[in-house]
Design a protein around this motif. Structure first.
Motif, PDB file in Angstrom:
ATOM      1  N   TRP A  62      -4.932   6.508  -3.135  1.00  0.00           N
ATOM      2  CA  TRP A  62      -4.673   6.063  -4.500  1.00  0.00           C
ATOM      3  C   TRP A  62      -5.875   6.252  -5.436  1.00  0.00           C
ATOM      4  O   TRP A  62      -5.739   6.868  -6.501  1.00  0.00           O
ATOM      5  CB  TRP A  62      -4.167   4.604  -4.511  1.00  0.00           C
ATOM      6  CG  TRP A  62      -3.951   4.080  -5.883  1.00  0.00           C
ATOM      7  CD1 TRP A  62      -3.072   4.560  -6.816  1.00  0.00           C
ATOM      8  CD2 TRP A  62      -4.670   3.028  -6.520  1.00  0.00           C
ATOM      9  NE1 TRP A  62      -3.195   3.843  -7.987  1.00  0.00           N
ATOM     10  CE2 TRP A  62      -4.162   2.906  -7.831  1.00  0.00           C
ATOM     11  CE3 TRP A  62      -5.684   2.168  -6.110  1.00  0.00           C
ATOM     12  CZ2 TRP A  62      -4.632   1.954  -8.734  1.00  0.00           C
ATOM     13  CZ3 TRP A  62      -6.155   1.224  -7.001  1.00  0.00           C
ATOM     14  CH2 TRP A  62      -5.636   1.119  -8.299  1.00  0.00           C
ATOM     15  N   TYR A 117       0.740   2.669  -8.430  1.00  0.00           N
ATOM     16  CA  TYR A 117       0.370   3.620  -7.376  1.00  0.00           C
ATOM     17  C   TYR A 117       0.091   4.989  -7.966  1.00  0.00           C
ATOM     18  O   TYR A 117       0.127   5.174  -9.180  1.00  0.00           O
ATOM     19  CB  TYR A 117       1.460   3.662  -6.296  1.00  0.00           C
ATOM     20  CG  TYR A 117       2.639   4.560  -6.622  1.00  0.00           C
ATOM     21  CD1 TYR A 117       3.472   4.284  -7.689  1.00  0.00           C
ATOM     22  CD2 TYR A 117       2.895   5.687  -5.856  1.00  0.00           C
ATOM     23  CE1 TYR A 117       4.535   5.116  -7.985  1.00  0.00           C
ATOM     24  CE2 TYR A 117       3.961   6.518  -6.152  1.00  0.00           C
ATOM     25  CZ  TYR A 117       4.773   6.235  -7.220  1.00  0.00           C
ATOM     26  OH  TYR A 117       5.820   7.053  -7.517  1.00  0.00           O
ATOM     27  N   GLU A 118      -0.180   5.981  -7.086  1.00  0.00           N
ATOM     28  CA  GLU A 118      -0.708   7.268  -7.550  1.00  0.00           C
ATOM     29  C   GLU A 118       0.353   8.222  -8.079  1.00  0.00           C
ATOM     30  O   GLU A 118       0.022   9.290  -8.585  1.00  0.00           O
ATOM     31  CB  GLU A 118      -1.479   7.949  -6.414  1.00  0.00           C
ATOM     32  CG  GLU A 118      -0.642   8.366  -5.203  1.00  0.00           C
ATOM     33  CD  GLU A 118      -0.366   7.228  -4.229  1.00  0.00           C
ATOM     34  OE1 GLU A 118      -0.807   6.097  -4.504  1.00  0.00           O
ATOM     35  OE2 GLU A 118       0.303   7.470  -3.218  1.00  0.00           O
ATOM     36  N   THR A 128       0.841  -1.194   0.000  1.00  0.00           N
ATOM     37  CA  THR A 128       0.000   0.000   0.000  1.00  0.00           C
ATOM     38  C   THR A 128       0.881   1.251   0.000  1.00  0.00           C
ATOM     39  O   THR A 128       2.026   1.225   0.452  1.00  0.00           O
ATOM     40  CB  THR A 128      -0.882   0.064   1.261  1.00  0.00           C
ATOM     41  OG1 THR A 128      -0.023   0.072   2.393  1.00  0.00           O
ATOM     42  CG2 THR A 128      -1.803  -1.126   1.348  1.00  0.00           C
ATOM     43  N   SER A 129       0.313   2.333  -0.495  1.00  0.00           N
ATOM     44  CA  SER A 129       1.025   3.602  -0.450  1.00  0.00           C
ATOM     45  C   SER A 129       1.293   4.010   0.992  1.00  0.00           C
ATOM     46  O   SER A 129       2.325   4.602   1.299  1.00  0.00           O
ATOM     47  CB  SER A 129       0.219   4.693  -1.150  1.00  0.00           C
ATOM     48  OG  SER A 129       0.310   4.526  -2.541  1.00  0.00           O
ATOM     49  N   TYR A 187      10.662   2.040  -8.307  1.00  0.00           N
ATOM     50  CA  TYR A 187       9.242   1.721  -8.405  1.00  0.00           C
ATOM     51  C   TYR A 187       9.039   0.772  -9.586  1.00  0.00           C
ATOM     52  O   TYR A 187       9.196   1.181 -10.732  1.00  0.00           O
ATOM     53  CB  TYR A 187       8.433   2.994  -8.610  1.00  0.00           C
ATOM     54  CG  TYR A 187       8.683   4.054  -7.553  1.00  0.00           C
ATOM     55  CD1 TYR A 187       7.829   4.196  -6.465  1.00  0.00           C
ATOM     56  CD2 TYR A 187       9.787   4.909  -7.637  1.00  0.00           C
ATOM     57  CE1 TYR A 187       8.055   5.153  -5.490  1.00  0.00           C
ATOM     58  CE2 TYR A 187      10.025   5.876  -6.663  1.00  0.00           C
ATOM     59  CZ  TYR A 187       9.157   5.995  -5.600  1.00  0.00           C
ATOM     60  OH  TYR A 187       9.389   6.941  -4.638  1.00  0.00           O
ATOM     61  N   ARG A 224       4.381   2.442   2.183  1.00  0.00           N
ATOM     62  CA  ARG A 224       5.564   3.016   1.541  1.00  0.00           C
ATOM     63  C   ARG A 224       5.887   4.380   2.138  1.00  0.00           C
ATOM     64  O   ARG A 224       7.040   4.694   2.418  1.00  0.00           O
ATOM     65  CB  ARG A 224       5.329   3.150   0.033  1.00  0.00           C
ATOM     66  CG  ARG A 224       6.580   3.536  -0.750  1.00  0.00           C
ATOM     67  CD  ARG A 224       6.275   3.911  -2.187  1.00  0.00           C
ATOM     68  NE  ARG A 224       5.505   5.143  -2.275  1.00  0.00           N
ATOM     69  CZ  ARG A 224       4.226   5.231  -2.581  1.00  0.00           C
ATOM     70  NH1 ARG A 224       3.541   4.148  -2.842  1.00  0.00           N
ATOM     71  NH2 ARG A 224       3.605   6.389  -2.621  1.00  0.00           N
ATOM     72  N   THR A 280       3.980  -2.073  -6.333  1.00  0.00           N
ATOM     73  CA  THR A 280       2.566  -1.826  -6.635  1.00  0.00           C
ATOM     74  C   THR A 280       2.378  -0.666  -7.613  1.00  0.00           C
ATOM     75  O   THR A 280       3.101   0.321  -7.527  1.00  0.00           O
ATOM     76  CB  THR A 280       1.815  -1.501  -5.334  1.00  0.00           C
ATOM     77  OG1 THR A 280       2.292  -2.346  -4.312  1.00  0.00           O
ATOM     78  CG2 THR A 280       0.331  -1.701  -5.507  1.00  0.00           C
ATOM     79  N   GLU A 286       3.192   4.076 -12.424  1.00  0.00           N
ATOM     80  CA  GLU A 286       2.604   5.218 -11.729  1.00  0.00           C
ATOM     81  C   GLU A 286       1.332   5.601 -12.479  1.00  0.00           C
ATOM     82  O   GLU A 286       1.084   5.108 -13.578  1.00  0.00           O
ATOM     83  CB  GLU A 286       3.627   6.351 -11.594  1.00  0.00           C
ATOM     84  CG  GLU A 286       4.360   6.748 -12.843  1.00  0.00           C
ATOM     85  CD  GLU A 286       3.530   7.623 -13.741  1.00  0.00           C
ATOM     86  OE1 GLU A 286       2.644   8.295 -13.214  1.00  0.00           O
ATOM     87  OE2 GLU A 286       3.764   7.593 -14.959  1.00  0.00           O
TER      88      GLU A 286
END
Lengths: 411, 305
Positions: A194, A149-150, A125-126, A160, A129, A147, A164
């Protein structure tokens, strides 16, 4: 001879012994080698290098993170079977973040400070992180984060390996606008960072670039199980596309209730960026038939790399295991690290990070990836159309998309 | 929504009403077991959600069996029964091993049942894996019924509605017509006197606890039609369940029904008018406000203390 004379530093026996040990070491391996590839005191010996694996093996996130753990361990096994990294076998210290963000930070600190690991593969999960990021920056560790992510983040200490937001969202929306002639969109998401950031980008793209209209945007708490009122609203709004960023277990209720309300693929286009093979295993393929997911990876991708990967994964974890987008991204982590270490000729975090941009992986199950100077990956976006058996037909594939974690005009 | 025709608005209102009803039936089914346990024994069963998960996993196992033997169309009622029996048996066992030693210490039962819920979650995780599972359901239950053009009534919703009506009626019947029910009502009025007139309070406690857990199992089995099952699914439901029981007034079945109805309809209407998260907040705020005015809940048992 007494014990004392053995231990006395000036005795002749001691001197012989010490010389013997020094010579033995020199014969076994050149004593300088580990010092050369590791100037920062990492856990690297002449024959091993230690890395960390930090995911939630327990708690609510275990559902999602177990696939990542499995993929990372598989990659490490394969690398070790090939002779390891710089001639050193990888040893793994597994830590459990237990779906709890402070625990993640604490375990990250333990891995970096106490265990001196050369790299960490982990987080999902963000929130987790964000919790470990300050630790990695302060202790100068290296994290491979799998993952999608946003975006809106970039760190020297993180690579990463998932997409994104712009990589995943924009190409997907372009596809649905072109292919389905979609003009009106209903955005639905779980209520946290997210989905909200993703939908912000989606809305900007729909309104400014596609000249379409967002006819609804709604968020529901994580774990929400009752979507009937929402479905009635969607029915009244009659959007061309339902755009779904519903996460985790809620997916199951969402799709089952959609079907029960008579919203099926023959009447309604639905595009999601949050539903992978992992979720569909829980939802049941028959409830998502004909809907679309936008991801960079699907288990059914037809290429040699992927065939080998799927085969190895199933051999290790059972024939009925499924591989979702994040699982594949997690699998890339150890390979990207190995390539960067070998390019740098060193395990030192600064050197590995500096060597990372430009690293290519032609053996990636998703096809081909390359690390961008912003530490994200160049990757393709695919649209998968779900089938009853829980797998997809890939109906569209973009070209390589440049990662852009800070997109202008989308904030 | 400006360009919707009047027949569409009518259809939506109808479906919306149904959405409220089915949320009501879901909440009622969840809360019933908790309510009778709390009402009679004063035990707050924090593991209630996990007993629902037992029911759901039972359904999952049965569905796998049914799939192998091509019985998918007919197995579901048997799965409900099995869920009731297995969850009830587990509850019976837990009462003997854990709960009965703690009757005089209500706060400790809270802690002990919470601990039991963690243990159960880990058992689920070890036995079924951390991933969520979903039983293969008979085709007939997943579709929708179309009584008229533009109106879709989910069959799973109708099914849960019918089931909770039957279960509630069954519980009410047992409470007011059976010897066990007589015992329960006597004990919840005055435990000491009930014991003194010869009611075996320990046996009644054990039965009540098992029945409450069994009902949770049925609820869990029924919910496989609308949600998924994972090791921690139980903890998702427990908050809503508590809300219903506390709001309804702990000792009263009628209160539980009224409270489930009020919360279900309020939530459903609010969700239609605004977004989900705001609707949830508003529902919770109004429950808190009403509880401030009526601390005993909607229907409090009139007992001389």
């Amino acid at each position: 001879m007494t014990l004392r004379s053995y231990l006395a530093p000036h005795g002749p026996a001691w001197r012989t012994l010490a010389a013997g040990i020094a010579m033995g070491l020199a014969l076994a391996a050149p004593a300088t080698r580990s010092a050369e590839v590791n100037t920062t005191g990492l856990a690297v010996t002449d024959s091993t290098v230690t890395v960390g694996d930090l995911h939630s093996a327990t708690g609510t996130m275990a559902i999602s993170e177990i696939g990542s753990i499995q993929a990372e361990l598989l990659a490490i096994d394969q690398i070790n079977a090939m002779g390891g990294v710089l001639g050193r076998k990888i040893q793994v210290i597994k830590e459990d973040g237990a779906s709890d963000w402070p625990t993640f930070a604490e375990k990250a600190r333990k891995l970096l400070v106490k265990d001196k690991v050369a790299a960490v593969f982990g987080c999902w999960t963000s929130a987790s992180r964000k919790a470990v990021l300050p630790v990695f920056e302060k202790e100068n560790g290296l994290l491979y984060y799998p993952t999608f992510y946003e975006g809106l983040e970039q760190s020297k200490n993180v690579i990463y390996t998932g997409q994104e937001a712009t990589q995943q969202i924009i190409a997907g929306l372009d596809w649905v606008a072109k292919e389905k002639g979609a003009k009106t969109f209903f955005l639905i998401g779980s209520d946290y960072i997210w989905p909200r950031t993703s939908n912000k980008i989606a809305r900007k793209h729909i309104e400014n670039v596609l000249k379409g209209k967002v006819v609804g945007e709604e968020y529901y708490p994580l774990g929400h199980t009752n979507f009937r009122s929402l479905i009635n609203k969607v029915k009244l709004a009659k959007p061309d596309v339902i755009y779904s960023v519903v996460v985790g277990g809620s997916n199951v209720s969402w799709f089952k209730q959609l079907k029960a309300a008579g919203i099926t693929a023959d009447k309604q286009t639905l595009l999601t960026i949050s539903t992978t093979e992992d979720e569909v295993k829980g939802i049941g393929g028959e409830n998502v038939v004909g809907f679309y997911s936008a991801m960079k990876y699907f288990q059914s991708l037809d290429n040699e790399n992927n065939k080998k990967f799927v085969e190895a994964f199933k051999a290790k974890y059972g024939a009925d295991s499924v591989i979702g987008d994040v699982t594949q991204a997690a699998y890339l982590g150890p390979w990207l690290w190995k390539a960067a270490v070998e390019k740098a000729g060193s395990f030192d975090v600064d050197k590995v990070a500096a060597a990372s941009p430009g690293i290519e992986l032609k053996t990636a199950p998703e096809g081909y990836v390359k690390i961008h100077p912003n530490h994200h990956l160049w990757s393709k976006l695919r649209i998968g159309k779900w089938k009853k058996d829980g797998q997809v037909d890939v109906v569209y594939e973009s070209g390589l998309i440049e990662p852009n974690p800070f997109p202008e005009g989308y904030q | 929504m400006g360009d919707a025709s009047s027949s569409e608005i009518f259809a939506t209102l109808l479906m919306q009403g149904f959405a409220g009803l089915s949320l009501f039936s879901v909440l009622l089914l969840m809360a019933l077991g908790l309510a009778i346990i709390f009402g009679q024994m004063g035990v707050i069963n924090m593991a209630h959600g996990e007993f629902m998960a037992i029911g759901a996993y039972t359904t999952y196992v049965m569905s796998q069996f049914a799939q192998e033997h091509e019985l998918l169309d007919v197995y579901f009622p048997f799965a409900l029964l099995a869920a009731f029996i297995i969850a009830g048996a587990a509850g019976y066992l837990m009462e003997i091993l854990l709960i009965r030693h703690l009757y005089k210490r209500p706060l400790d039962t809270l802690l002990a049942t919470w601990g039991a819920s963690l243990i159960l979650q880990q058992i689920f995780r070890s036995a079924f894996g951390a991933r969520e599972v979903s039983p293969e359901l008979p085709e007939w239950i997943m579709g929708s019924m179309q009584p008229a053009e533009g109106i879709d009534l989910p069959i799973s919703g109708l099914f849960v509605l019918g089931l909770s009506a039957v279960v509630t009626a069954g519980v009410a019947l047992m409470l007011f017509k059976s010897r066990w029910g007589l015992g329960v009502r006597a004990i919840s009025q005055n435990r000491v006197i009930a014991g003194a007139v010869g009611i075996d309070t320990k046996r009644i406690d054990r039965l009540t606890f098992a029945l409450g857990c069994g009902l949770a199992g049925v609820a869990g089995a029924a919910f496989t039609t609308i949600a998924s099952t994972g090791p921690t699914s139980g903890s998702l439901y427990i908050v809503d369940t508590f809300l219903v029981v506390v709001f309804g007034g702990a000792a009263s079945i009628l209160g539980t029904i009224a409270s489930a109805f009020a919360i279900g309809q309020a939530q459903s209407v609010l969700e239609f008018l605004m977004t989900g998260s705001t609707a949830k907040v508003l529902t919770l705020v109004s429950v808190v406000l009403i509880l401030m005015m009526r601390p005993e809940g909607l229907f409090s048992a009139k007992v001389r203390r």
